[in-house]
Design an enzyme around this catalytic site. Structure first.
Site: not given
Ligand code: DX5
Ligand code: ZN
Length: 226
Positions: A10, A33, A35, A142-143, A145, A175, A177, A197-198
């Site tokens: 992501s 991915h 977002d 939303g975020f 991490g 999707d 964590g 993502g992170s």
């Molecule tokens: C959250 C996003 C995710 C996010 C995942 O709202 O839809 O795609 O980027 O990030 P991590 O993998 O760090 O939780």
């Molecule tokens: Zn996502």
């Protein structure tokens, strides 16, 4: 040949100032991915269709667009026009889900529906037969991490049962964590597309982390077999 366990980094967690190189750093992944957040359905604003066009130029991978918006019926065509290969909308906000899916297919793209952690899997009952992928949120969107919500395993088990009862096998994306630590467990519970993502972009070596997550996920796939 497609990998059995697919990894979708992501770019919400990437270095935006260096996006071209960040995209190239995960060229061994299966999807990018992307977002989309509108500051209304979710408490954050990210990217729109304009940046998607640039991302499409910066990668050879299919781009998996996750629309977290309050009005998918009104905006989804913008993402198809911009080149989304897989287009995901949330069931919580769609007014006419089948119409959106039909239109995505008319463009020759793959259609997916997402559910929030607090949304019942049974809300997919009327649409599951038409989907190429289901996205199960394992955090409140939303975020990047955020911490993985353990109830997600129950959601995945219910989704597996729903798919079996309909005799369908959409891709199942997880999707939020997700990391090497839980990759095997989410795959064992039914997921086969892991968003990172992170986990990916905070790692020293992004490509190696993609491979490590896929390898960990494959162990979960082996657990399904026994
Ligand atoms: C959250 C996003 C995710 C996010 C995942 O709202 O839809 O795609 O980027 O990030 P991590 O993998 O760090 O939780
Ligand atoms: Zn996502």
């Amino acid at each position: 040949m497609s990998n059995i366990v697919r990894i979708a980094p992501s770019i919400l967690a990437a270095d935006f100032l260096d996006l071209g190189n960040e995209l190239q750093s995960v060229s061994n992944a299966d999807f990018i991915h992307y977002d989309v957040m509108d500051g209304d359905f979710v408490p954050n604003i990210s990217f729109g269709p304009g940046l998607l066009r640039a991302v499409k130029r910066g990668t050879d991978l299919p781009v998996d667009v996750h629309m977290m918006v309050k009005n998918p019926d009104e905006v989804f065509r913008d993402y198809l026009e911009a080149g989304a290969d897989v287009l995901t909308f949330h069931i919580e906000t769609a007014k006419h889900a089948h119409r959106i899916v039909d239109e995505i297919h008319r463009y020759g793209r793959r259609a997916a529906v997402a559910i929030n952690p607090g949304t019942a899997v049974s809300s997919l009952d009327a649409i599951i037969d038409y989907l190429d992928m289901v996205l199960v949120m394992s955090v409140n969107p939303g975020f990047s991490g955020q911490k993985f919500i353990e109830h997600t395993y129950t959601q995945l088990n219910k989704l597996t049962a729903l798919c079996q009862s309909h005799s369908v096998r959409p891709l199942v994306e997880i999707d939020g964590g997700v990391s090497v630590k839980n990759a095997a467990q989410v795959v064992a519970a039914g997921a086969n597309v892991l968003v990172g993502g992170s986990a990916v972009f905070d790692a020293e070596d992004h490509a190696r982390m993609v491979d490590d997550m896929r390898t960990a996920g494959m162990q979960g796939f082996a657990m399904r077999m026994v």
